[in-house]
Write a protein that holds these residues in place. Structure first.
Motif, mmCIF file in Angstrom:
data_model
loop_
_atom_site.group_PDB
_atom_site.id
_atom_site.type_symbol
_atom_site.label_atom_id
_atom_site.label_comp_id
_atom_site.label_asym_id
_atom_site.label_seq_id
_atom_site.Cartn_x
_atom_site.Cartn_y
_atom_site.Cartn_z
ATOM 1 N N VAL A 215 44.749 34.091 39.037
ATOM 2 C CA VAL A 215 44.312 34.561 40.348
ATOM 3 C C VAL A 215 42.808 34.339 40.453
ATOM 4 O O VAL A 215 42.033 34.923 39.679
ATOM 5 N N ALA A 216 42.372 33.516 41.384
ATOM 6 C CA ALA A 216 40.944 33.341 41.631
ATOM 7 C C ALA A 216 40.405 34.599 42.299
ATOM 8 O O ALA A 216 40.905 35.019 43.346
ATOM 9 N N LEU A 217 39.399 35.218 41.703
ATOM 10 C CA LEU A 217 38.853 36.469 42.216
ATOM 11 C C LEU A 217 37.677 36.214 43.150
ATOM 12 O O LEU A 217 37.014 35.172 43.055
ATOM 13 N N PRO A 218 37.395 37.163 44.050
ATOM 14 C CA PRO A 218 36.226 37.017 44.928
ATOM 15 C C PRO A 218 34.953 36.916 44.098
ATOM 16 O O PRO A 218 34.818 37.564 43.049
ATOM 17 N N GLU A 219 34.020 36.114 44.551
ATOM 18 C CA GLU A 219 32.771 35.918 43.817
ATOM 19 C C GLU A 219 32.009 37.236 43.712
ATOM 20 O O GLU A 219 31.891 37.983 44.683
ATOM 21 N N THR B 201 28.716 48.582 44.575
ATOM 22 C CA THR B 201 29.710 47.594 44.171
ATOM 23 C C THR B 201 31.050 47.934 44.806
ATOM 24 O O THR B 201 31.419 49.108 44.899
ATOM 25 N N ALA B 202 31.738 46.919 45.278
ATOM 26 C CA ALA B 202 33.036 47.120 45.922
ATOM 27 C C ALA B 202 34.144 47.140 44.879
ATOM 28 O O ALA B 202 34.129 46.352 43.926
ATOM 29 N N VAL B 203 35.106 48.049 45.045
ATOM 30 C CA VAL B 203 36.373 47.965 44.327
ATOM 31 C C VAL B 203 37.307 47.173 45.240
ATOM 32 O O VAL B 203 37.631 47.608 46.347
ATOM 33 N N THR B 204 37.687 45.994 44.785
ATOM 34 C CA THR B 204 38.450 45.055 45.604
ATOM 35 C C THR B 204 39.924 45.097 45.226
ATOM 36 O O THR B 204 40.275 45.065 44.039
ATOM 37 N N LEU B 205 40.788 45.183 46.235
ATOM 38 C CA LEU B 205 42.236 45.161 46.037
ATOM 39 C C LEU B 205 42.739 43.739 46.234
ATOM 40 O O LEU B 205 42.483 43.115 47.272
ATOM 41 N N ILE C 182 38.854 45.498 35.606
ATOM 42 C CA ILE C 182 40.139 45.148 36.211
ATOM 43 C C ILE C 182 41.140 46.252 35.900
ATOM 44 O O ILE C 182 41.106 46.857 34.817
ATOM 45 N N ALA C 183 42.017 46.535 36.856
ATOM 46 C CA ALA C 183 43.056 47.556 36.686
ATOM 47 C C ALA C 183 44.220 47.199 37.590
ATOM 48 O O ALA C 183 44.098 46.367 38.503
ATOM 49 N N PHE C 184 45.364 47.821 37.338
ATOM 50 C CA PHE C 184 46.492 47.725 38.252
ATOM 51 C C PHE C 184 46.468 48.933 39.181
ATOM 52 O O PHE C 184 46.124 50.049 38.772
ATOM 53 N N ALA C 185 46.830 48.706 40.428
ATOM 54 C CA ALA C 185 46.899 49.783 41.407
ATOM 55 C C ALA C 185 48.134 50.647 41.140
ATOM 56 O O ALA C 185 48.926 50.392 40.228
ATOM 57 N N ASP D 130 49.618 45.302 42.349
ATOM 58 C CA ASP D 130 48.329 44.879 42.909
ATOM 59 C C ASP D 130 47.228 45.046 41.874
ATOM 60 O O ASP D 130 47.296 45.912 40.988
ATOM 61 N N LEU D 131 46.198 44.215 41.988
ATOM 62 C CA LEU D 131 45.059 44.292 41.083
ATOM 63 C C LEU D 131 43.876 44.970 41.766
ATOM 64 O O LEU D 131 43.661 44.820 42.971
ATOM 65 N N LEU D 132 43.107 45.727 40.982
ATOM 66 C CA LEU D 132 41.836 46.290 41.415
ATOM 67 C C LEU D 132 40.745 45.692 40.534
ATOM 68 O O LEU D 132 40.862 45.717 39.299
ATOM 69 N N VAL D 133 39.691 45.154 41.135
ATOM 70 C CA VAL D 133 38.605 44.551 40.355
ATOM 71 C C VAL D 133 37.274 45.043 40.895
ATOM 72 O O VAL D 133 37.149 45.413 42.064
ATOM 73 N N ALA D 134 36.269 45.069 40.016
ATOM 74 C CA ALA D 134 34.940 45.527 40.407
ATOM 75 C C ALA D 134 33.901 44.863 39.528
ATOM 76 O O ALA D 134 34.201 44.328 38.456
ATOM 77 N N SER D 135 32.646 44.929 39.981
ATOM 78 C CA SER D 135 31.525 44.293 39.297
ATOM 79 C C SER D 135 30.484 45.332 38.918
ATOM 80 O O SER D 135 30.440 46.439 39.477
#
Length: 359
Positions: A267-271, A296-300, A278-281, A286-291
């Protein structure tokens, strides 16, 4: 005084940002000349997930370097990269900090987070930028407020590791972060025990490849560096991420090593500037990712279909089929070329660091 999670005498190398910054230029050159057999991505398909969206934004100043993330129902558990205490922050659906769980342990360089089936929160104190640690550690925060500390040793010397996978049966797996994508997966040889030092064995070798996805602090090298891991709450999926991409495998039982030997969905993640979490919702798909960084956004990243292994393009016979997408062997000539290139890069980095110290 808090208990120290590390036995290494010199702790000045917890965070080696100078080295991290210096890696970018030589690795960029190195990655342009790697043989196609190492840089190829055969058998991995960027399918199975839909368009990402922002779930919420972390703004709390106590989380400036969000590195570990776990979905816990409608809430999330989050931790910082580094810090003088073992702390876990409970985030609500709007990413606001509520409760804080902590242990009186002074970690060396905590990097990832996992949640056990019994409610124990596990911190992976496994960061080692300078490859000098005699032991790494897993810190457990129990539901009753007590804590445990288990030190771990590698069979082949120090490694930097930023990903922890906790199998449904409670077995932990540590995944190393390697500059050329040749990550290894280690498993303790005995159950975790408070105060013990447990040796580990390498159980899987992974070979991450260039994907072309932008992001991260070190250019193209970020496509190869494993920065986080997760196991879904229902025990049916595993995820690893780099600075730029996520990889998802189906999991049967607690056979993490067997699952990782198969082919994942990529899965290509947002830049993002430094994506490590990384976590599962709560739906376990669904994936949860953050920087790192604030805000910082938690992205679904929503699952768009059934998550299953991609069709492999490798030969179907025995060992060749087992090599699959991410597990590979490197020919002697290729290994020699890589070694030479790495040596050149390390000499370049060493010169840069010496000049900075003298300046």
């Amino acid at each position: 005084m808090p208990e120290r999670a590390d036995r290494t005498p010199d702790r000045a190398g917890r965070r080696s940002w100078a080295v991290g910054a210096a890696l970018s230029a030589p690795l960029g050159l190195l990655l342009t000349v790697l043989p196609a057999g190492v840089a190829g991505a055969e058998g991995v398909e960027a399918t199975g997930y839909g368009a990402p969206s922002t779930r919420c934004e972390v703004t709390d100043p106590r989380l400036p370097e969000l590195s570990g993330l776990v979905g816990a129902g409608d809430a999330m558990l989050a931790m910082n990269d580094g810090g003088a205490r073992a702390e876990v922050f409970v985030l609500d659906g709007a990413c606001a900090v509520g409760d804080v769980r902590a242990a009186d342990v002074d970690p060396y360089d905590p990097e990832d987070l996992a949640l056990g089936a019994d409610g124990t929160i596990w911190l992976a104190d496994t960061g080692d930028n300078n490859h000098t640690r005699e032991t790494v550690a897993l810190i457990g925060l129990r539901a009753d407020g007590s804590s445990t500390l288990t030190r771990l040793t590698y069979p082949d010397g120090p490694h930097d590791a930023e990903a922890l996978l906790m199998a449904p049966d409670g077995t932990p797996y540590v995944v190393t972060k390697e500059v050329l994508g040749a990550s290894s997966v280690y498993r303790p040889d005995a159950p975790l025990a408070d105060g013990a030092t447990v040796p580990m064995s390498r159980v899987v070798e992974l070979g991450f490849t260039l994907t072309g996805t932008p992001g991260g602090p070190v250019g193209r090298a970020g496509q190869l560096l494993v920065t986080g891991g997760a196991v879904s709450g229902d025990g049916q999926r595993i995820a690893l991420r780099t600075y730029t991409d996520a990889y998802v495998w189906p999991l049967t039982g607690s056979d993490v090593a067997g699952a990782l030997a198969g082919a994942p969905v990529r899965v290509a993640l947002p830049e993002s500037p430094q994506g490590e979490a990384i976590a599962f919702a709560s739906n376990h798909r669904d994936l949860l990712v953050a920087s790192e960084g604030l805000p910082t956004a938690v992205t679904l990243v929503p699952a768009a279909g059934e998550i299953a292994p991609a069709a492999s393009t490798a030969p179907a016979d025995g060992a060749a089929a087992a090599a699959g997408t991410l597990s590979h062997e490197v020919a002697p000539l290729t290994a020699g070329l890589i070694a030479a290139l790495v040596a050149t890069a390390l000499v370049w980095i060493g010169g840069r660091i010496r000049r900075r110290r003298q300046g």
